[in-house]
Design a protein around this motif. Structure first.
Motif, PDB file in Angstrom:
ATOM      1  N   THR A 169       9.746   4.565  -8.522  1.00 16.50           N
ATOM      2  CA  THR A 169       9.722   6.061  -8.723  1.00 16.50           C
ATOM      3  C   THR A 169      11.218   6.425  -8.846  1.00 16.50           C
ATOM      4  O   THR A 169      11.395   7.559  -8.271  1.00 16.50           O
ATOM      5  CB  THR A 169       8.986   6.756  -7.732  1.00 16.50           C
ATOM      6  N   GLY A 170      11.805   5.848  -9.613  1.00 18.39           N
ATOM      7  CA  GLY A 170      13.547   6.077  -9.808  1.00 18.39           C
ATOM      8  C   GLY A 170      13.602   7.107 -10.970  1.00 18.39           C
ATOM      9  O   GLY A 170      14.027   8.200 -10.683  1.00 18.39           O
ATOM     10  N   ASN A 192      13.821  13.659  -3.731  1.00 19.22           N
ATOM     11  CA  ASN A 192      14.049  12.457  -4.828  1.00 19.22           C
ATOM     12  C   ASN A 192      13.377  12.256  -5.932  1.00 19.22           C
ATOM     13  O   ASN A 192      12.645  11.369  -6.206  1.00 19.22           O
ATOM     14  CB  ASN A 192      13.898  11.016  -3.741  1.00 19.22           C
ATOM     15  N   VAL A 193      13.337  13.552  -6.442  1.00 14.27           N
ATOM     16  CA  VAL A 193      12.351  13.533  -7.665  1.00 14.27           C
ATOM     17  C   VAL A 193      13.560  13.155  -9.108  1.00 14.27           C
ATOM     18  O   VAL A 193      13.027  12.563  -9.717  1.00 14.27           O
ATOM     19  CB  VAL A 193      11.681  15.201  -7.916  1.00 14.27           C
ATOM     20  N   GLY A 194      14.646  13.902  -9.216  1.00 14.39           N
ATOM     21  CA  GLY A 194      15.466  13.774 -10.112  1.00 14.39           C
ATOM     22  C   GLY A 194      15.782  14.869 -10.981  1.00 14.39           C
ATOM     23  O   GLY A 194      16.552  15.854 -10.617  1.00 14.39           O
ATOM     24  N   THR A 214       7.202  11.684  -7.677  1.00 14.93           N
ATOM     25  CA  THR A 214       8.709  11.814  -7.525  1.00 14.93           C
ATOM     26  C   THR A 214       9.520  11.004  -8.507  1.00 14.93           C
ATOM     27  O   THR A 214      10.511  10.282  -8.010  1.00 14.93           O
ATOM     28  CB  THR A 214       9.286  11.773  -6.188  1.00 14.93           C
ATOM     29  N   THR A 215       8.786  10.250  -9.653  1.00 13.84           N
ATOM     30  CA  THR A 215       9.540   9.281 -10.661  1.00 13.84           C
ATOM     31  C   THR A 215      10.616  10.119 -11.299  1.00 13.84           C
ATOM     32  O   THR A 215      11.714   9.685 -11.230  1.00 13.84           O
ATOM     33  CB  THR A 215       8.505   8.684 -11.598  1.00 13.84           C
ATOM     34  N   GLY A 216      10.296  11.053 -12.147  1.00 15.00           N
ATOM     35  CA  GLY A 216      11.314  12.054 -12.596  1.00 15.00           C
ATOM     36  C   GLY A 216      11.527  11.648 -14.106  1.00 15.00           C
ATOM     37  O   GLY A 216      12.429  12.391 -14.835  1.00 15.00           O
ATOM     38  N   THR A 247      16.503   6.257  -5.274  1.00 21.64           N
ATOM     39  CA  THR A 247      15.570   6.437  -6.417  1.00 21.64           C
ATOM     40  C   THR A 247      15.551   7.970  -6.609  1.00 21.64           C
ATOM     41  O   THR A 247      14.203   8.238  -6.977  1.00 21.64           O
ATOM     42  CB  THR A 247      14.186   5.661  -6.152  1.00 21.64           C
ATOM     43  N   THR A 248      16.249   8.646  -6.668  1.00 25.41           N
ATOM     44  CA  THR A 248      16.219  10.084  -6.868  1.00 25.41           C
ATOM     45  C   THR A 248      16.192  10.250  -8.601  1.00 25.41           C
ATOM     46  O   THR A 248      15.288  10.742  -9.334  1.00 25.41           O
ATOM     47  CB  THR A 248      17.235  11.023  -6.559  1.00 25.41           C
ATOM     48  N   GLY A 249      17.176   9.747  -9.151  1.00 23.64           N
ATOM     49  CA  GLY A 249      17.095   9.978 -10.601  1.00 23.64           C
ATOM     50  C   GLY A 249      17.892  10.949 -11.083  1.00 23.64           C
ATOM     51  O   GLY A 249      17.852  11.447 -12.420  1.00 23.64           O
TER      52      GLY A 249
HETATM   53  K   LIG Z   1      12.900  10.031  -8.847  1.00 23.55           K
END
Ligand SMILES: [K+]
Ligand SMILES: [K+]
Lengths: 513, 513
Positions: A241-242, A463-465, A341-343, A124-126
């Motif tokens: 939070t992808g 894992n923010v994106g 940390t959705t991104g 779920t980093t993005g």
């Molecule tokens: K993310």
């Protein structure tokens, strides 16, 4: 040394194999989409077959039936699961890239890119290495699979964070269920399988509410671009939070009302799921007295106020300067997106001033709550660290005093405090050394700034994106050389699993004694 | 609560006052220079009078003679000493700026700038707010006083680091004499005054050797610009890892042989002084088996090799690309300068690539050795942290195991390990929050980058001196608004005193109970 205790690695592989085998079920969704849209059916039928075969074969590696699974097998199983699903989940990208005419220009046809994108999905980093995100070069089924990897990763993470890691006492994770006082989920539903079902119920429910809401806006004409496809696609990547989006411009592609609507869902996704459970059971007191939720909402509030002020008051950001609603909306959206940390991006914050961008980088280290799908260091760890620092100042003056660290009315075990300090030190050290590596390797023919490299590492490890500049929200991680992509692949993996379960596998004492 | 224990603040003020009074003695050197060069005599006579009067008055605040000095009085005394000498030491800048015709354009005539420069001097930081460093607008006596503040600050620091802080158990500082195994200085010369004399003997001796060496190069024609004045001036700022120079271009103003010659002195200045003591006593085994010196020299070696490679191989740095000796020289000089927190520059590294500049920023967090005049986090703390992280991985697998952290054959007390983790967490947190403040406040009419702000904070908190870009080695900290300068003033102060002795003064429990 007792050399009788050996890791039952077959058991770990077998369990991870089961997960891979079960990946075939969610793959039926892109199969259906491929059939409906008339593009990508062969790709996904091949992928289903590969996943089933690999999973089935690995599952055969039965462990020793006479032995119970221990902590070591747990670490290996967790690390292997995310690694194997990322390898097998990459198959659709490779097949579509090499076997179809329209996919021939997809950057995901290269193995390193496909692996990067899939790890970015399941963790779920993005962060993305797609050159162009479009339905021209990718089937709708494939782009939905990309969204779905995040949703599946999120399901894995809630179980990992609330049921597995606390059992393994990783980096102070023992707090993360103890944190919910009173009859916690752990006690209500003693077995992991039952805990998982309760959490997944919440997760599915919240996802459904978001999809329904988004589609209602579309139906009443308030969000023309938010088709059912898009509603599902973004429903798939908010609760975990992808942050992936089938729109190249992320949430900028939608109306202001959609952006406002998504904010509370991002914040919910970064909240300890145990609190939803208490809320659901009308135990509001537990929710209100929770220390972490206050710190978490407080951090989002303060950083939002700061960014709003910077966007509103700083001359030069033509569209935002002096415009209150857009300043507030983009600040709240972007701070929530980064801290949880959705991104997602509601606009290209590469165009913001350095100061506002730095606030976002700062937010990347805050992270979501424990027991959520959010990544990074996480609010409860910061609270424990701040309290232990106060304690340190106190005992400097009163060396004889014994003063425990408290969270609400709960005393935190010294082992947990030590674990949290160790985790955070490890996190910062890996961040600093990885940034050094990324900036030294650089980008071919370019001049990678320290800020860009810093943000790329913080965004993958946490894992923010997206990062800033070269890896900004409307750009991608494609320009990095292969070695850097593999490093970031590794960072997403260890960041998601709270670092320690992977690093212990690299120690000698894990395999010996 | 026992409210009888109160801080004897009069005793602390009285001791700090004594230090201020004794400042008049080293001020006689600029008095003599002023008389010799015929410029600045009145300035320094006024300053001597002020220092004596302030010191004498403060000294009158006798503490309670019936009470022994405790840890609390120690913290207050240490913090006050650096603060008061920085206030009184600023008098010459102000007097020359306002009372003389030639000083009327000095940027140091403004109180905030004068305070910044003096704190930068006594903390041996070396960040400057002098607009132009020249003998046209400043007397030679004044520019030598600026050098001398660093030399005096260094004398204070060796005593602080080896004799005072370990007694106060600050942030794991108890290691810093325990670190020297066998008959340490502490045991050889039990009282602080005697320890101080032994250390000062070494300090004065090494300074004298450097000055003599520099002047020999001048005398034989290998360093035309290294006059006796310059030799003394740079001798004054090497051993304290200070970094001030009366030359606007720092060490770039001198020949390559001078740059090579200064490197080992910088490295010596960042070495634990206890090791020199052992060396002097022909106890070579203790020196060779010391864990920190290996890590310290190893870090300098690795970073030098890395920067040499980057400078040598990266196209674009016209003067250095493909030129081995200059690449190696500037890399070794700059890495030693930054890691030891000296802060000299052998060239403008603003012209280096982002990668090489980032290596320097990375080096700012390594810091010198414990028990040296170097600042920042310091090598021994990193070693203890790395060892405790290995221990954490081990106990994750073996939760029942009790494994101490060792340094060589010495077991580190858990209180010290905890103190080191707390110190480092505090350091990183203050760094991150201060950077946020600096970047948000920005510079008037400019666009401060995150990297520049980061380097400015790291360079002041770590007592390094120059940063990159706006605050690069040939630039200065003048463009910052007053609020930022005061923040950086505070950072230099707390960074020098290992943070905790100042922060405890801000806690309630320090003043109560
Ligand atoms: K993310
Ligand atoms: K310095």
């Amino acid at each position: 040394m007792n050399t009788m205790v050996r890791v039952d690695w077959r058991a770990s592989f077998s369990l991870a194999g089961s997960v891979v085998k079960w990946l075939t079920v969610p793959m039926l969704f892109p199969v259906a989409l491929a059939a409906y849209y008339g593009r990508g059916l062969v790709t996904f039928l091949v992928s289903v077959a590969v996943a089933f075969a690999v999973g089935w074969a690995l599952e055969r590696l039965h462990g020793d039936p006479a032995k119970a699974l221990g902590a070591r097998e747990g670490f290996l199983m967790v690390a292997l699961t995310w690694l194997l699903v990322s390898v097998v989940g990459a198959v659709p990208y490779l097949v579509e890239g090499w076997m179809t005419a329209y996919g021939a220009e997809s950057t995901l046809r290269f193995p390193v890119n496909a692996l990067f994108e899939t790890m970015s999905g399941f963790t779920t980093t993005g962060s993305t290495v797609m050159g162009t995100i479009s339905f021209e070069h990718h089937s709708r089924a494939l782009l939905m699979w990309r969204q779905e990897t995040q949703w599946l990763g999120g399901m894995g993470i809630v179980v990992l964070a609330i049921a597995i890691l606390p059992e393994l006492s990783v980096g102070g994770a023992q707090l993360m269920d103890a944190e919910a006082p009173g009859p916690g989920i752990e006690k209500l539903t003693p077995r992991i399988a039952e805990t998982a079902r309760a959490l997944w119920g919440l997760y599915v429910g919240l996802t459904a509410v978001e999809i329904a809401g988004l589609y209602v806006f579309h139906s009443v004409g308030m969000a023309p671009e938010m088709t059912l496809y898009n509603a599902v696609a973004h429903g798939f990547t908010t609760m975990p939070t992808g942050g992936f989006s089938p729109e190249a411009r992320s949430l900028e592609a939608f109306t202001a009302v959609v952006q406002w609507f998504v904010i509370p869902f991002m914040i919910a996704a970064g909240t300890n799921f145990a609190l939803f459970w208490h809320f659901w059971n009308r135990d509001f007191r537990t929710v209100l007295e929770d220390v972490e939720i206050r710190g978490y909402l407080g951090a989002i509030g303060i950083l939002t106020a700061l960014v709003t002020g910077l966007l509103y008051a700083t001359p030069g950001f033509a569209a935002l300067t002096g415009a209150l609603e857009p300043s507030l909306r983009h600040a709240a959206f972007q701070v929530a997106s980064i801290v949880t940390t959705t991104g997602y991006a509601s606009m290209d914050f590469n165009n913001w001033g350095n100061h506002a961008q730095y606030v976002l980088l700062f937010g990347m280290f805050v992270g979501g709550s424990a027991g959520s799908t959010g990544g990074s260091i996480k609010v409860v760890r910061w609270i424990v660290i701040l309290k232990s620092l106060r304690r340190e100042l106190f005992t400097t003056i009163h060396p004889e005093a014994v003063r425990p660290v408290r969270l609400g009315d709960q005393v935190i075990d010294e082992t947990a405090v030590r674990g949290i300090h160790a985790f955070t030190a490890l996190y910062i050290l890996i961040f600093a050394v990885a940034t050094l590596a990324v900036v030294v390797v650089g980008v071919p023919g370019g001049d990678l700034t320290a800020f860009e490299a810093t943000s790329a590492v913080a965004a993958t490890l946490g894992n923010v994106g997206p990062g800033v500049g070269l890896v900004g929200p409307m750009n991608n991680f494609l320009p990095f050389p292969r070695s850097t992509k593999l490093l970031l692949f590794f960072l997403m993996w260890i960041g998601r699993l709270e670092i320690i379960p992977v690093l212990v596998l690299l120690t000698r004492s894990y395999w010996q004694s």
